[in-house]
Write an enzyme that holds these catalytic residues in place. Structure first.
Site, PDB file in Angstrom:
ATOM      1  N   LYS A   1       0.799  -1.150  -0.487  1.00 47.35           N
ATOM      2  CA  LYS A   1       0.002   0.173  -0.198  1.00 47.35           C
ATOM      3  C   LYS A   1       0.908   1.031   0.031  1.00 47.35           C
ATOM      4  CE  LYS A   1      -2.133  -0.629   3.894  1.00 47.35           C
ATOM      5  NZ  LYS A   1      -1.888  -1.687   4.482  1.00 47.35           N
TER       6      LYS A   1
ATOM      7  N   ARG B   1      10.765  -1.584  11.695  1.00 49.91           N
ATOM      8  CA  ARG B   1       9.510  -0.698  12.281  1.00 49.91           C
ATOM      9  C   ARG B   1       8.843  -2.063  13.744  1.00 49.91           C
ATOM     10  NH1 ARG B   1       4.529   0.211   8.914  1.00 49.91           N
ATOM     11  NH2 ARG B   1       3.110  -0.766  10.329  1.00 49.91           N
TER      12      ARG B   1
ATOM     13  N   ARG C   1      11.445  -8.986   4.969  1.00 49.45           N
ATOM     14  CA  ARG C   1      11.888  -7.942   4.653  1.00 49.45           C
ATOM     15  C   ARG C   1      12.686  -7.406   5.805  1.00 49.45           C
ATOM     16  NH1 ARG C   1       6.968  -5.014   2.830  1.00 49.45           N
ATOM     17  NH2 ARG C   1       6.525  -4.272   5.018  1.00 49.45           N
TER      18      ARG C   1
ATOM     19  N   ARG D   1     -10.099   1.946   8.433  1.00 53.81           N
ATOM     20  CA  ARG D   1      -9.623   0.142   8.451  1.00 53.81           C
ATOM     21  C   ARG D   1     -10.956  -0.454   9.313  1.00 53.81           C
ATOM     22  NH1 ARG D   1      -3.429   0.925   8.332  1.00 53.81           N
ATOM     23  NH2 ARG D   1      -2.768  -1.183   8.844  1.00 53.81           N
TER      24      ARG D   1
ATOM     25  N   ARG E   1      -1.679  -8.056  13.457  1.00 54.55           N
ATOM     26  CA  ARG E   1      -1.880  -7.246  12.367  1.00 54.55           C
ATOM     27  C   ARG E   1      -2.919  -7.607  11.403  1.00 54.55           C
ATOM     28  NH1 ARG E   1       3.927  -4.614  10.564  1.00 54.55           N
ATOM     29  NH2 ARG E   1       2.900  -3.560   9.450  1.00 54.55           N
TER      30      ARG E   1
HETATM   31  P1  AMP Z   1       0.802   0.868   8.803  1.00 51.95           P
HETATM   32  O1  AMP Z   1       1.747   1.999   8.765  1.00 51.95           O
HETATM   33  O2  AMP Z   1      -0.857   1.590   7.739  1.00 51.95           O
HETATM   34  O3  AMP Z   1       0.136  -0.706   8.670  1.00 51.95           O
HETATM   35  O4  AMP Z   1      -0.002   1.358   9.722  1.00 51.95           O
HETATM   36  C1  AMP Z   1       0.742   0.598  11.318  1.00 51.95           C
HETATM   37  C2  AMP Z   1      -0.531   0.482  12.255  1.00 51.95           C
HETATM   38  O5  AMP Z   1      -0.943   1.717  12.939  1.00 51.95           O
HETATM   39  C3  AMP Z   1      -1.209   0.319  12.542  1.00 51.95           C
HETATM   40  O6  AMP Z   1      -1.361  -1.341  13.162  1.00 51.95           O
HETATM   41  C4  AMP Z   1      -3.131   0.459  13.619  1.00 51.95           C
HETATM   42  O7  AMP Z   1      -1.881   0.458  15.125  1.00 51.95           O
HETATM   43  C5  AMP Z   1      -2.188   1.222  13.579  1.00 51.95           C
HETATM   44  N1  AMP Z   1      -3.155   2.366  12.230  1.00 51.95           N
HETATM   45  C6  AMP Z   1      -2.731   2.432  11.232  1.00 51.95           C
HETATM   46  N2  AMP Z   1      -3.732   3.148  10.429  1.00 51.95           N
HETATM   47  C7  AMP Z   1      -4.750   2.992  11.225  1.00 51.95           C
HETATM   48  C8  AMP Z   1      -6.885   3.358  10.644  1.00 51.95           C
HETATM   49  N3  AMP Z   1      -6.863   3.600   9.858  1.00 51.95           N
HETATM   50  N4  AMP Z   1      -6.862   2.714  11.852  1.00 51.95           N
HETATM   51  C9  AMP Z   1      -6.547   2.350  13.241  1.00 51.95           C
HETATM   52  N5  AMP Z   1      -5.021   1.932  13.603  1.00 51.95           N
HETATM   53  C10 AMP Z   1      -4.413   2.223  12.527  1.00 51.95           C
END
Ligand code: AMP
Length: 190
Positions: free
Chosen positions: A13, A137, A125, A88, A148
């Site tokens: 993404k 991360r 990765r 999400r 996740r």
């Molecule tokens: P990402 O970088 O998109 O994989 O997001 C990393 C983490 O941020 C996720 O595992 C959630 O803990 C939090 N997060 C990011 N976007 C959202 C969202 N729209 N709703 C809830 N938690 C989020």
């Protein structure tokens, strides 16, 4: 053009949202990036989100909806944006509809991949990054990753039905090479 990129962790993404933002000249709005910045700056939101994110769970809806509503209101998002990692949950999607009012989404792009391979892909990765001395991360470890992936399956995948019912959903095979995925996304939007 107001777009959403939907897909499980490791589907690409972030990479694809970045490429599309360059091609379409609209900003990439990533809630994950915004939250990680809040965590490293130790803001009030960051302090609330840090442990939840580390576990791989979703942070509360009202918190991310507030973040994204403020971001969408900024002048650079007037002609459009690509949402990366938001919404999400169905609750977030409904709140987004309210925030957008008469300027609704044009398209929701789903990156479809074989979810069985995602764990290996992300852990590989993370290992590579560690070997190169790059930052890894906090949630790129086996435990947080399975949380996740479960969160995606239970809370986020239902959004495909939500957006399909609105006639907005386009699905692209994201297991192809990166440039082919980008081309397929551009074609889907056209
Ligand atoms: P990402 O970088 O998109 O994989 O997001 C990393 C983490 O941020 C996720 O595992 C959630 O803990 C939090 N997060 C990011 N976007 C959202 C969202 N729209 N709703 C809830 N938690 C989020």
């Amino acid at each position: 053009m107001r777009l959403v990129l939907l897909g499980p962790p490791g589907a690409g993404k972030g990479t694809q949202a970045f490429k599309l933002s360059q091609i379409l000249a609209i900003p990439q709005l990533s809630t994950g990036d915004m939250l990680r910045a809040a965590v490293s700056e130790r803001t009030a939101i960051g302090r609330q989100a840090a442990e939840i994110m580390e576990r791989g769970e979703l942070v509360p809806d009202d918190l991310v909806v507030g973040l994204i509503a403020d971001r969408i209101a900024r002048s650079d998002a007037v002609s459009g944006f690509i949402l990366d990692g938001f919404p999400r949950t169905v609750t977030q999607a409904e709140s987004l509809d309210d925030v957008l009012g008469s300027h609704q989404l044009n398209c929701v792009l789903e990156l479809k991949v074989d979810e069985q391979h995602l764990l290996d892909r992300i852990l590989g990765r993370a290992m590579q990054a560690r070997e190169n001395g790059e930052a890894v991360r906090a949630d790129d470890n086996q435990e947080a990753l399975s949380v996740r992936l479960t969160a995606y399956a239970n809370q986020t995948r239902p959004l495909t039905h939500y957006y399909a019912a609105k006639g907005l959903l386009k699905t692209v095979d994201a297991s192809q090479p990166m440039d082919r995925v980008t081309a397929a996304l551009v074609e889907a939007i056209a």
